[in-house]
Design a protein around this motif. Structure first.
Motif: not given
Length: 137
Positions: A3-7, A33-35, A83-88
């Protein structure tokens, strides 16, 4: 299905961060659980493709909302993609479409540490919801 996702958009994390993130994700209570989806910076444009249909989009952003642990735990009641973005940072369209812009800290965190902090908070929130004594008010 989780049910949880980390992108997360990032180059390879340092070993210490991968280890810490992994420890929290392995300890998640059943049902929480985290995908984990890791995208290389060159693939950041594919973030939207990796968010499951029907999952609430929570974008981590330095201008986002501060939540208490209990408020954060309430997010875990339905399928959610963090969602965690990149350096920018994140593409403005992802930020615009997010159900919530979430800030982990008023301080600027390096990407690796932000992943570890998010995973610790996911673990803390899940244990709070399952009655485990890890979190103390």
């Amino acid at each position: 299905m989780a049910r949880l996702h980390l992108v997360a958009v990032a180059s390879r994390l340092p070993a210490w961060a991968e280890s810490a993130r992994g420890q929290y994700l392995e300890r998640m209570p059943r049902g929480f659980e985290v995908n984990l989806v890791q995208l290389k910076p060159r693939d950041a444009g594919r973030i939207r493709d990796r968010i499951p249909r029907g999952a609430r989009l929570v974008a981590l952003d330095e201008r986002g909302k501060d939540l208490t642990t209990r408020q954060f735990a309430a997010l875990l009641g339905e399928p959610t993609a963090f969602v965690i973005g990149g350096a920018d940072g994140l593409d403005p369209s992802i930020r615009k479409d997010a159900a919530l812009l979430l800030r982990l800290s008023a301080l600027t965190l390096p990407h690796a540490l932000a992943q570890v902090v998010l995973c610790e908070q996911l673990y803390r929130a899940a244990t709070l919801l399952t009655g485990h004594p890890y979190h103390r008010d």
